[in-house]
Design a protein around this motif. Structure first.
Motif, short mmCIF file in Angstrom:
data_model
loop_
_atom_site.label_atom_id
_atom_site.label_comp_id
_atom_site.label_asym_id
_atom_site.label_seq_id
_atom_site.Cartn_x
_atom_site.Cartn_y
_atom_site.Cartn_z
N ASN A 1 0.67 -1.34 -0.02
CA ASN A 1 -0.04 -0.10 -0.21
C ASN A 1 0.80 1.32 -0.13
OD1 ASN A 1 -2.48 -1.38 2.09
ND2 ASN A 1 -2.31 -1.52 0.11
N ASN B 1 -0.68 5.13 -2.58
CA ASN B 1 -0.43 4.72 -4.09
C ASN B 1 -1.92 4.29 -4.45
OD1 ASN B 1 -1.04 2.46 -2.73
ND2 ASN B 1 1.13 1.11 -3.65
N TYR B 2 -2.86 4.72 -3.62
CA TYR B 2 -4.54 4.64 -3.89
C TYR B 2 -4.74 2.95 -3.95
CZ TYR B 2 -4.00 9.26 -5.38
OH TYR B 2 -3.92 10.75 -5.18
N TYR C 1 -9.09 5.50 0.69
CA TYR C 1 -8.22 6.51 -0.10
C TYR C 1 -8.64 6.69 -1.33
CZ TYR C 1 -4.18 9.56 0.35
OH TYR C 1 -3.11 10.36 0.39
N ALA C 2 -8.85 5.72 -2.06
CA ALA C 2 -9.20 5.75 -3.54
C ALA C 2 -10.44 6.44 -3.90
CB ALA C 2 -8.92 4.34 -4.36
N TYR D 1 -11.28 9.89 -4.07
CA TYR D 1 -10.88 10.63 -5.01
C TYR D 1 -11.81 10.35 -6.34
CZ TYR D 1 -7.16 12.83 -2.42
OH TYR D 1 -6.32 13.43 -1.54
N PRO E 1 -8.10 8.91 -9.19
CA PRO E 1 -6.79 8.26 -9.38
C PRO E 1 -6.62 6.90 -9.83
CG PRO E 1 -8.12 7.62 -7.31
CD PRO E 1 -9.09 8.89 -8.11
N SER F 1 -6.90 4.08 -10.13
CA SER F 1 -7.24 2.75 -9.22
C SER F 1 -8.77 2.37 -9.36
CB SER F 1 -6.75 3.09 -7.73
OG SER F 1 -7.15 1.94 -6.96
N PHE G 1 -3.27 0.75 -9.86
CA PHE G 1 -2.32 1.64 -9.10
C PHE G 1 -0.88 1.04 -9.32
CE2 PHE G 1 -3.85 -1.56 -5.91
CZ PHE G 1 -2.64 -1.93 -5.35
#
Length: 979
Positions: A206, A399-400, A405-406, A409, A432, A434, A495
């Motif tokens: 991650n 890194n999404y 987290y992904a 966005y 992103p 991802s 990703f």
């Protein structure tokens, strides 16, 4: 000191072995022990008041026969779950009947006072939290600790993640350390039990800020099957836990498992089937066509078609798994007066709400008690458990490669469920690089653990008369497990394509081996005026933990083996610790057992200390006095006070300077690390005073407990910066002082007691505060896992709470120049409320847990705000947060963590098996019911769960919320059969 102690122990044992008076002519009394109205009580313990003779047990019909001195006698009867009973037996009487009442508040249950001694709770000199197995088995729980929430005082239980399979931190009476070991000591049937938390390595895949702490690891107490537990005692105060020395400053959890009873075999079967659903999910912005085109360009318009607004709930898409969960339990117990057994097995599957996640456990337990002659009892305990987890991809990443987290966005006008014609997921064109649904399908984050725990306890009644007895107790145990983790982030993940070395495979895990043994002598001297119990012994403990991690990057397509990449790194660590300890304890009961005075000490040495030959002494002293009928007939009031000292051992290796393994010229090298060990390192020392008043009214229908405590931890393990000429940047040393103070209260009441209805209600209250008193000249610092940069962090500072959260404040349009205190991760108080109601064949149980105060750093909202993707985009509240964020202040994202949760609800109906006719299948009992966990949550917190902490369990808990696994509610249908 060791030689003198052994000589003292031998002298005590030999001196007690000779009778000091002649044994008078005996007579026998036979009888039966029943529960109201007319139910026999097997395995009840019958003893002679004022005599040191060993007690006898009742058989399956509640019958017993006991030898007593000639003349008048008085018998005392104890049974698990019932109040203690006493009866006078005149000289000419040879048969008795004794009826016991249910002990709904466990006032007469035995609690630990030493390595081989116990006393009933009503006389205890310290506050010891006690929970029966029945109280934790009403509703399926991810782990034993989850089942304790809302039920005990003095303990803060905080869930670290909503992922299946456990992950919870127990903190006893506040923070007892800053950098040392922070976990309570777990003892299961006398066996030291590991609660290690070994990270999987998923944090590497991650690109997490903390690859170990943010890996969402399971703590291994989850390997213990709650259905096997008879009782749990939490030794909170130092006077209670000092018998475990320098492993006890964080509290001691003593767990006793179920054992057999004399009589015909009794079989119990339970089947539960249910499912889990998210308790709460986050919402994202509802985009309009015009806003999407303005933000992402004209190509965004095609995703709207003829519509002006589109919204797809992509959080719901990731967490839409509703597979069945199930739990199958079976046990059989029985035996004879000489041999008793308990055998149990279980199969459990807890389905996660995230796709392709879940947890499973298979366990088998066998406990056997064997009596050898009249004087020797042998107890054998064993358990095997296989545990597996798939905990998904959550928490922080860079890194999404984690869902929350992904999704923060990814705009909500994109439907992530839609696949390409070839069955693959499309790469989102906006946001992103991802697709979380692709990650749930292709990524692997699997863990498997195999564990065995076994122990033997031998008790020899070496001597017994009416005035003296001597008991020798020896025991030993082994706890071992193997953990294997497999993490795979294939290079076809979107990703991964952007990484310099796409595709990653990780194999990690560990092997733990704990074993311990002890030998104890317990001498009891009884006279007409007092009873004195002297105990002494020796203990030995050995701990070994070997962990490893193999990481490979730049994998070949389709490969997941760690030798199929171009960049491989290996890490392994072996930690080992040995401790030997001696202890001596004296307890005296006076004034018809109303006054109890206890004192003792433990002296121990350990291989993790700088001086391995030095003994560190941990003393204790305590007293309690019971006033009978002070508040009316059938009442009792107890005053108690206690002082004790415990310790916290240095972590393995803190006395050594270690090596690191950098890459030198393409080869792995060895260099001295920049962290210097300290050859004089010692245990931290906790000194605590507690006092309280307990009691009950109305023959036990109303009970209370009130405790105040103050505890100081001195000789703290800290880190300082040595002289630059040394070549080191950090050095471990002892120094500094912290303080925790608090109040605990418990209240129990039985408002209704009739032949057909009983209502038992219990409430708990816990409040504590902390302060850093001294840092041995160190400036304020941020402990590991305290947060990120200026996005809110925990700071250790003299004169401030240990759990303060600092950041740049924001007021009147201006950001503060310096970091200021913006919150506190510790709650103001915790309240639990438990209700048990039975009405004829119907039984209802409910547990409510209330936390008031505390703060959470909501970085999940911070991410969504940064992407202009929050559900309240454009509102005044959003604009206020945006302005403060752009000014560099985190203040709007530090939120109140208050909540009220409905932790458990169970509704059971006892069916008369005779009504089933031929469908009865020989069952003596049948229960049907609906049960649920985490059914409701009331909170103003805007994130998923105010309890969740991304960094998991740590010495100073940081309430940091960054895209964790969402909390879940679960529902089960339960069927139980007894044969």
């Amino acid at each position: 000191m060791g030689k003198r102690f052994v000589l003292l122990l031998l002298a005590m044992l030999l001196g007690a072995a000779a009778p000091s008076e002649a044994v008078a002519q005996d007579r026998r009394i036979s009888g039966v022990v029943r529960a109201a109205p007319d139910q026999p009580i097997p395995a009840a313990e019958v003893s002679v008041v004022g005599s040191a003779r060993a007690p006898v047990l009742t058989d399956e019909q509640g019958r017993f026969s006991i030898s007593v001195p000639a003349g008048d006698a008085r018998l005392q009867v104890r049974a698990f779950g019932y109040s203690r009973g006493e009866i006078a037996v005149p000289a000419g009487q040879a048969a008795v009947e004794i009826t016991l009442q249910q002990d709904v508040f466990n006032l007469d249950e035995l609690v630990v006072t030493g390595q081989a001694t116990a006393i009933e709770r009503r006389s205890a000199t310290t506050s010891i939290a006690y929970v029966s197995g029945e109280d934790i088995q009403n509703v399926p729980a991810p782990s034993v600790l989850n089942a304790l929430s809302g039920k005990i005082t003095g303990v803060n239980l905080q869930t670290n993640s909503g992922a299946p399979g456990g992950g919870i931190q127990m903190q006893v009476r506040g923070n007892a350390t800053l950098l040392g070991g922070f976990d309570p000591l777990y003892v299961v049937d006398g066996i030291i039990y590991s609660n290690a938390s070994i990270p999987s390595g998923r944090g590497f895949a991650n690109a997490a800020a903390s690859v170990e702490q943010e890996a969402d690891a399971v703590n291994r107490i989850a390997d213990l099957n709650p259905a096997d537990i008879e009782s749990i005692e939490v030794l909170k105060g130092a006077a209670a836990s000092s018998i475990y020395g320098s492993k006890a400053s964080n509290g001691v959890v003593v767990i006793t498992t179920k054992r057999g009873q004399a009589g015909a075999p009794r079989v119990n079967l339970t089947q539960r089937i249910g499912f889990a659903a998210p308790l709460k999910l986050l919402d994202t912005r509802a985009w309009t066509r015009d806003a999407a085109v303005e933000r992402y360009g004209e190509e965004a318009a095609e995703y709207f078609g003829d519509r002006d607004a589109v919204y797809y709930d992509n959080f719901e898409a990731v967490y839409d798994q509703r597979d069945l969960s199930y739990e199958t339990l079976a046990d059989v117990r029985g035996g004879t007066e000489e041999t008793r057994y308990y055998v149990a097995g279980s199969i459990k599957r807890e389905s996660g709400t995230e796709r392709n996640t879940g947890a499973g456990m298979q366990s088998l337990r066998a406990n056997v008690d064997q009596r050898l002659g009249d004087d020797i009892n042998v107890q054998f305990s064993s358990a095997y458990t296989r545990n597996e987890n798939d905990r998904g991809w959550n928490n922080n990443c860079n890194n999404y490669g984690c869902h929350g987290y992904a999704l923060a966005y990814i705009p909500g006008f994109l439907d992530l469920r839609v696949k390409n014609a070839d069955g693959t997921y499309p790469e989102p064109p906006f946001g992103p690089q991802s697709n979380p649904l692709q990650l749930t399908e292709l990524g692997v984050n699997h863990e498997e653990t195999n564990r065995f725990t076994g122990g033997v306890n031998v008790s020899w009644d070496a001597f017994a008369s009416d005035r003296q007895s001597l008991r020798i107790v020896g025991g030993g145990g082994l706890d071992t497990f193997d953990q294997a983790n497999n993490v795979w982030s294939p290079n076809e993940l979107f990703f991964e394509r952007g990484q310099a070395l796409p595709g990653e495979a990780i194999e990690s895990g560990g092997r733990s081996l704990f074993w311990n043994w002890n030998l104890n002598g317990i001498h009891t001297w009884t006279t007409s005026g007092f009873t004195a119990t002297t105990s002494a012994g020796v203990q030995y403990e050995d701990r070994r933990l070997n962990t490893f991690l193999i990481r490979t990057q730049n994998l070949l397509p389709g490969e997941r083996n760690v030798n199929r990449g171009t960049n491989t790194t290996v890490d392994e660590e072996l930690t080992q610790e040995r401790t030997i300890a001696l202890y001596l304890q004296e307890g005296v009961r006076l004034f018809d057992e109303r006054l109890l005075v206890q004192a003792g000490l433990r002296a121990e040495r350990s291989s993790v200390n700088g001086d391995t030959d030095k003994y560190f002494v941990f003393p204790k002293a305590a007293a309690s006095y019971r006033f009978l009928d002070l508040l009316g007939e059938g009442s009792e009031v107890k005053l108690r006070a206690a002082y004790g000292e415990t310790g916290n051992q240095p972590l393995f290796g803190q006395k050594f300077t270690t090596l690191t393994t950098p890459q030198l010229g393409g080869q792995q090298g060895l260099v001295v690390s920049t962290i210097s060990g300290w050859e004089d390192v010692e245990p931290e020392r906790l000194k605590e005073f507690e006092a309280g008043i307990d009691g009950f009214l109305m023959d036990g229908r109303l009970s209370w407990e009130l405790t105040g405590f103050t505890r100081n931890t001195t000789n703290l393990l800290l880190q300082r910066v040595p002289a630059p000429s040394s070549g080191f940047t950090t050095q471990i040393f002892n120094g500094g002082k912290i303080r925790n103070q608090g109040i605990e209260a418990a209240l129990g009441y039985t408002p209704i007691v009739t032949d057909n209805v009983m209502w038992v209600t219990r409430g708990t209250f816990t409040r504590y505060t902390s302060e850093v008193l001294d840092l041995a000249g160190l400036p304020a610092f941020f402990p590991a896992g305290s947060g990120f940069g200026n996005l809110g962090r925990t700071r250790i500072e003299v004169g401030q709470p240990i759990t303060q959260i600092v950041g740049f404040g924001y007021e009147n349009g201006e950001r503060s120049e310096d970091l200021v205190q913006l919150g506190n991760s510790a709650p103001d108080f915790r309240v639990g409320w438990v209700n048990d109601v039975s009405y004829g064949p119907v039984r209802v149980n409910a547990v409510v847990d209330w936390q008031q105060g505390g703060d959470v750093i909501n970085l999940s909202r911070y991410l969504m705000d940064s992407a202009n993707n929050s559900e309240d985009f454009g509102t005044p509240a959003f604009e206020a947060r945006r302005v403060a964020r752009q000014a560099g202040s985190i203040q709007p994202y530090i939120e109140d963590a208050s909540f009220v949760k409905l932790r458990e609800v169970s509704v059971m109906f006892d069916v008369n098996p005779d009504l089933l006719g031929p469908l009865q299948f020989g069952a003596r009992s049948l229960s049907l019911g609906l049960v649920g966990r985490n059914l409701a949550m009331w909170t103003d917190y805007s994130g998923l769960d105010p309890e969740v902490a991304n960094f998991g369990a740590q010495a100073v808990r940081s309430n940091l919320d960054i895209a964790p696994y969402p909390p879940a509610r679960s529902f089960y249908l339960s069927v139980s059969l007894g044969y």
